[in-house]
Design a protein around this motif. Sequence first.
Motif, PDB file in Angstrom:
ATOM      1  N   VAL A   1      52.814  84.167  40.103  1.00 26.54           N
ATOM      2  CA  VAL A   1      52.490  85.119  39.074  1.00 26.54           C
ATOM      3  C   VAL A   1      53.078  86.368  39.067  1.00 26.54           C
ATOM      4  CG1 VAL A   1      50.362  86.132  37.957  1.00 26.54           C
ATOM      5  CG2 VAL A   1      50.110  83.791  38.657  1.00 26.54           C
ATOM      6  N   CYS A   2      52.969  87.105  40.270  1.00 23.83           N
ATOM      7  CA  CYS A   2      53.690  88.409  40.111  1.00 23.83           C
ATOM      8  C   CYS A   2      54.962  88.089  39.850  1.00 23.83           C
ATOM      9  CB  CYS A   2      53.508  89.045  41.467  1.00 23.83           C
ATOM     10  SG  CYS A   2      52.008  89.494  41.675  1.00 23.83           S
ATOM     11  N   ASN A   3      55.906  87.321  40.484  1.00 23.47           N
ATOM     12  CA  ASN A   3      57.297  87.145  40.346  1.00 23.47           C
ATOM     13  C   ASN A   3      57.991  86.630  38.976  1.00 23.47           C
ATOM     14  OD1 ASN A   3      60.077  85.700  40.945  1.00 23.47           O
ATOM     15  ND2 ASN A   3      59.902  86.485  42.842  1.00 23.47           N
ATOM     16  N   HIS A   4      56.971  85.888  38.468  1.00 23.92           N
ATOM     17  CA  HIS A   4      57.451  85.222  37.349  1.00 23.92           C
ATOM     18  C   HIS A   4      56.839  85.971  35.945  1.00 23.92           C
ATOM     19  CE1 HIS A   4      58.687  80.884  38.473  1.00 23.92           C
ATOM     20  NE2 HIS A   4      58.678  81.443  39.576  1.00 23.92           N
ATOM     21  N   ALA A   5      56.109  86.854  36.265  1.00 30.26           N
ATOM     22  CA  ALA A   5      55.523  87.765  35.197  1.00 30.26           C
ATOM     23  C   ALA A   5      56.787  88.792  35.056  1.00 30.26           C
ATOM     24  CB  ALA A   5      54.333  88.415  35.570  1.00 30.26           C
ATOM     25  N   ALA A   6      57.257  89.261  36.219  1.00 31.66           N
ATOM     26  CA  ALA A   6      58.671  90.312  36.139  1.00 31.66           C
ATOM     27  C   ALA A   6      59.675  89.733  35.792  1.00 31.66           C
ATOM     28  CB  ALA A   6      58.777  90.557  37.630  1.00 31.66           C
ATOM     29  N   ALA A   7      59.921  88.302  36.041  1.00 23.12           N
ATOM     30  CA  ALA A   7      61.075  87.724  35.436  1.00 23.12           C
ATOM     31  C   ALA A   7      61.047  87.289  34.016  1.00 23.12           C
ATOM     32  CB  ALA A   7      61.293  86.326  36.055  1.00 23.12           C
ATOM     33  N   GLY A   8      59.715  86.898  33.478  1.00 24.58           N
ATOM     34  CA  GLY A   8      59.448  87.109  32.172  1.00 24.58           C
ATOM     35  C   GLY A   8      59.729  88.276  31.463  1.00 24.58           C
ATOM     36  N   ALA A   9      59.011  89.158  32.056  1.00 26.29           N
ATOM     37  CA  ALA A   9      59.294  90.573  31.029  1.00 26.29           C
ATOM     38  C   ALA A   9      60.701  90.922  30.981  1.00 26.29           C
ATOM     39  CB  ALA A   9      58.602  91.601  32.224  1.00 26.29           C
ATOM     40  N   LEU A  10      61.690  90.615  31.908  1.00 24.43           N
ATOM     41  CA  LEU A  10      63.151  90.667  31.977  1.00 24.43           C
ATOM     42  C   LEU A  10      63.610  89.852  31.044  1.00 24.43           C
ATOM     43  CD1 LEU A  10      65.767  92.140  32.940  1.00 24.43           C
ATOM     44  CD2 LEU A  10      65.833  90.125  34.421  1.00 24.43           C
ATOM     45  N   GLY A  11      63.309  88.717  31.014  1.00 27.13           N
ATOM     46  CA  GLY A  11      63.617  87.745  29.661  1.00 27.13           C
ATOM     47  C   GLY A  11      63.277  88.498  28.407  1.00 27.13           C
ATOM     48  N   SER A  12      62.123  88.775  28.126  1.00 28.76           N
ATOM     49  CA  SER A  12      61.754  89.208  26.792  1.00 28.76           C
ATOM     50  C   SER A  12      62.345  90.476  26.549  1.00 28.76           C
ATOM     51  CB  SER A  12      60.172  89.514  26.822  1.00 28.76           C
ATOM     52  OG  SER A  12      59.391  88.308  27.097  1.00 28.76           O
ATOM     53  N   TRP A  13      62.619  91.401  27.605  1.00 27.66           N
ATOM     54  CA  TRP A  13      63.327  92.709  27.358  1.00 27.66           C
ATOM     55  C   TRP A  13      64.750  92.439  26.937  1.00 27.66           C
ATOM     56  CZ3 TRP A  13      67.799  94.629  30.236  1.00 27.66           C
ATOM     57  CH2 TRP A  13      67.874  95.934  29.738  1.00 27.66           C
ATOM     58  N   LEU A  14      65.287  91.390  27.500  1.00 29.17           N
ATOM     59  CA  LEU A  14      66.643  90.987  27.079  1.00 29.17           C
ATOM     60  C   LEU A  14      67.078  90.586  25.641  1.00 29.17           C
ATOM     61  CD1 LEU A  14      68.046  89.075  30.067  1.00 29.17           C
ATOM     62  CD2 LEU A  14      68.682  91.121  29.417  1.00 29.17           C
ATOM     63  N   THR A  15      65.852  89.969  24.848  1.00 21.41           N
ATOM     64  CA  THR A  15      66.020  89.610  23.557  1.00 21.41           C
ATOM     65  C   THR A  15      66.052  90.855  22.569  1.00 21.41           C
ATOM     66  OG1 THR A  15      63.614  89.403  23.481  1.00 21.41           O
ATOM     67  CG2 THR A  15      64.790  87.588  24.173  1.00 21.41           C
ATOM     68  N   GLY A  16      65.276  92.042  23.154  1.00 22.14           N
ATOM     69  CA  GLY A  16      65.693  93.179  22.392  1.00 22.14           C
ATOM     70  C   GLY A  16      66.911  93.992  22.452  1.00 22.14           C
ATOM     71  N   VAL A  17      67.555  93.675  23.620  1.00 23.32           N
ATOM     72  CA  VAL A  17      68.785  94.548  23.940  1.00 23.32           C
ATOM     73  C   VAL A  17      69.865  94.036  23.560  1.00 23.32           C
ATOM     74  CG1 VAL A  17      70.008  95.499  25.645  1.00 23.32           C
ATOM     75  CG2 VAL A  17      67.413  95.407  25.772  1.00 23.32           C
ATOM     76  N   ILE A  18      69.917  92.412  23.394  1.00 23.92           N
ATOM     77  CA  ILE A  18      71.190  91.817  23.227  1.00 23.92           C
ATOM     78  C   ILE A  18      70.962  90.964  21.851  1.00 23.92           C
ATOM     79  CG2 ILE A  18      72.437  89.863  23.951  1.00 23.92           C
ATOM     80  CD1 ILE A  18      71.551  90.207  26.766  1.00 23.92           C
ATOM     81  N   GLY A  19      72.229  91.020  21.028  1.00 22.54           N
ATOM     82  CA  GLY A  19      72.112  90.490  19.740  1.00 22.54           C
ATOM     83  C   GLY A  19      71.759  88.951  19.913  1.00 22.54           C
ATOM     84  N   PRO A  20      71.382  88.409  18.565  1.00 26.14           N
ATOM     85  CA  PRO A  20      71.030  87.189  18.801  1.00 26.14           C
ATOM     86  C   PRO A  20      72.292  86.198  19.025  1.00 26.14           C
ATOM     87  CG  PRO A  20      70.544  88.147  16.491  1.00 26.14           C
ATOM     88  CD  PRO A  20      70.981  89.031  17.453  1.00 26.14           C
ATOM     89  N   LEU A  21      73.392  86.255  18.649  1.00 27.03           N
ATOM     90  CA  LEU A  21      74.488  85.509  18.593  1.00 27.03           C
ATOM     91  C   LEU A  21      74.878  85.680  20.403  1.00 27.03           C
ATOM     92  CD1 LEU A  21      76.536  83.561  17.856  1.00 27.03           C
ATOM     93  CD2 LEU A  21      78.264  85.316  17.256  1.00 27.03           C
ATOM     94  N   ALA A  22      74.891  86.732  20.936  1.00 19.52           N
ATOM     95  CA  ALA A  22      75.426  86.884  22.286  1.00 19.52           C
ATOM     96  C   ALA A  22      74.116  86.416  23.078  1.00 19.52           C
ATOM     97  CB  ALA A  22      75.575  88.433  22.494  1.00 19.52           C
ATOM     98  N   LEU A  23      72.885  86.307  22.645  1.00 12.13           N
ATOM     99  CA  LEU A  23      71.921  85.856  23.474  1.00 12.13           C
ATOM    100  C   LEU A  23      71.956  84.324  23.593  1.00 12.13           C
ATOM    101  CD1 LEU A  23      69.215  86.495  24.901  1.00 12.13           C
ATOM    102  CD2 LEU A  23      68.009  86.386  22.812  1.00 12.13           C
TER     103      LEU A  23
END
Length: 192
Positions: A46-68
């Motif tokens: 839970v701890c590890n995957h929550a951090a990994a999931g947070a990183l993945g969610s954050w990436l969607t806000g930083v990277i444009g849709p085509l690059a993502l």
Amino acid sequence: MQAFLIATGLVALAEIGDKTQLLAFMLAARFRRPLPIVLGIFVATVCNHAAAGALGSWLTGVIGPLALRWILGLSFLAMAGWMLIPDKLDEDDAPKPGHGVFVTTVIAFFLAEMGDKTQIATVALAARFPADFIGVVAGTTAGMMVANVPAVLVGGKLAQKLPVKLVHMVAAVIFAGLGIATLAGLGESLGF
């Protein structure tokens, strides 16, 4: 619900024969106390995957849709290839007793999961399903538990009966399918 089901299935398949599943076998053989081992695996995941999931969610806000889309598609294809490489557990990865079974399991499992296939898959799935962070983390955690609880409870007997190569090939095909669909832009129309 879709993110949960996809995450559960992919991670359960990816975890078969993975380094962390080998660690679960080792912990079960060494300590012979399934409940604290299973609880430790759950907490670490839970701890590890929550951090990994947070990183993945954050990436969607930083990277444009085509690059993502390209990053995700290529990541899924890379995961497909990685699934075909067998994992090994080195002596250095063996848990060091001294903190109790639960704490030893949490620490060993959390560290072993860093940069592992299932952690990388969690980042990619959270980026693919940014609106369902909880579904992704719950699904990847459920997939880890589906693969690792039997490893703890049944131990070596289960490991010898599983067609690990076949399971890895099926997981590789699924990851490759997700990668191709994502790169082709078909993911949204297919619900991925």
